[in-house]
Scaffold this active site. Structure first.
Site, PDB file in Angstrom:
ATOM      1  N   GLY A  14      20.168  53.105 -30.805  1.00  0.00           N
ATOM      2  CA  GLY A  14      18.561  52.669 -30.376  1.00  0.00           C
ATOM      3  C   GLY A  14      17.708  53.564 -31.335  1.00  0.00           C
ATOM      4  O   GLY A  14      16.874  53.944 -30.542  1.00  0.00           O
ATOM      5  N   TYR A 154      17.005  49.954 -13.049  1.00  0.00           N
ATOM      6  CA  TYR A 154      17.210  50.826 -14.121  1.00  0.00           C
ATOM      7  C   TYR A 154      17.263  52.143 -13.857  1.00  0.00           C
ATOM      8  O   TYR A 154      18.354  52.968 -14.202  1.00  0.00           O
ATOM      9  CB  TYR A 154      15.535  50.976 -14.713  1.00  0.00           C
ATOM     10  CG  TYR A 154      15.432  51.984 -15.937  1.00  0.00           C
ATOM     11  CD1 TYR A 154      16.149  51.890 -17.207  1.00  0.00           C
ATOM     12  CD2 TYR A 154      14.612  53.301 -15.453  1.00  0.00           C
ATOM     13  CE1 TYR A 154      15.614  52.978 -18.149  1.00  0.00           C
ATOM     14  CE2 TYR A 154      14.298  54.220 -16.414  1.00  0.00           C
ATOM     15  CZ  TYR A 154      14.932  54.112 -17.622  1.00  0.00           C
ATOM     16  OH  TYR A 154      14.612  55.156 -18.718  1.00  0.00           O
TER      17      TYR A 154
END
Ligand code: NAD
Length: 264
Positions: A14, A154
């Site tokens: 990422g 999350y």
């Protein structure tokens, strides 16, 4: 300070933007050859090109794969069978009302934020142990220890990162391989900017005041009362992942602006 990174290959997952890109830039600045990852070929190529221009003595390479998918992870492993340093940075986040979080959403977060990094560690760690050198860092979050309650789906995955990194570090005893977790506090990335847009657009508050309001009302325990800048995380990650840094092992390293109480 000499960080001994010039002959090292680093995979930053990422890394087309945000914290991952900042980490990649700081590694390249130290002469390491960075593998840039993201889902879009064009975005990956752009960052590779940028790094080649800025750091011509390094050899940045492209890994345009969606690492949440096992078939694409297999392609990554064929293209890059070994790395010296793995930075498991890729992760998704979004505030969601707890009662609106469906099982599908929980699964997507687990797959993207936990299983992907785990698969990469499982693949690269044995080679690092065989070479008697390696670094694996998980980019978790202060949410791992202090969930804000704004995104339970999350926070859970970030706590899992901590546990996983600790378990993996147990496999590295008496070697030159280390596994650690970094816990950044809220950082001004594209992802967080998008989050601020979701939270504040239409609120009547000037965009220039969003950061201060977010810190005051959503991160009141932050001592610095500002969003961290990605390059601050990048510089620290590069130090911890370098051969110069050998004593961190299974550690949860906090760059949280002082949010988490000392008890942790
Ligand atoms: P971001 O959304 O700005 O960037 C995420 C990067 O991951 C991008 O390059 C994107 O292309 C890539 N990506 C997303 N899904 C992918 C996939 N399936 N395969 C490959 N690449 C993928 O995010 P950020 O704010 O820079 O966050 C990076 C990491 O840091 C995340 O793990 C996040 O949880 C963590 N973190 C962020 C903050 C923050 O405040 N920004 C705070 C603590 C921890």
């Amino acid at each position: 300070m000499e960080l001994y990174l010039k002959n090292k290959t680093v995979l930053v997952t990422g890394s087309t933007k945000g914290i991952g890109k900042a980490i990649a830039i700081e590694f390249a600045r130290e002469g390491a050859s960075v593998i840039i990852n993201g889902r879009q070929t064009e975005a990956v190529s752009e960052v590779v090109h940028e790094l080649k221009q800025q750091f011509p003595e390094t050899n940045p390479q492209a890994a345009p794969f969606d690492l949440s998918k096992d078939t694409q992870r297999e392609q990554l492993f064929v293209a890059f069978p070994e790395v010296d340093i793995l930075i498991n940075n890729m992760g998704i986040f979004q505030p969601i009302d707890y009662f609106e979080i469906t099982d599908e959403v929980w699964k997507t977060y687990f797959t993207t934020n936990v299983l992907a990094g785990n698969a990469l560690a499982k693949f690269y760690l044995p080679k690092m142990l065989a070479n008697d050198f390696g670094r694996i860092l998980f980019i978790a979050s202060e949410e791992a220890l202090m969930p804000s309650g704004e995104m339970a789906q999350y926070s859970m995955t970030k706590t899992m990162n901590l546990s996983l990194a600790k378990s993996l570090s147990r496999l590295t005893k008496q070697t030159n391989v280390t596994v650690n977790t970094i816990l950044p506090g809220s950082t001004l990335t594209e992802g967080v900017h998008d989050m601020l847009v979701t939270m504040y657009q239409g609120s009547g508050l000037d965009e220039a005041d969003w950061e201060a309001d977010f810190m005051k009302n959503h991160r009141p325990l932050s001592q610095i009362q500002r969003l961290i800048r990605p390059e601050e995380i990048g510089r620290f990650v590069v130090f911890v992942a370098s051969p110069a840094s050998r004593s961190f092992s299974g550690a949860a390293l906090r760059l949280d602006g002082g949010m988490i109480p000392t008890i942790f």
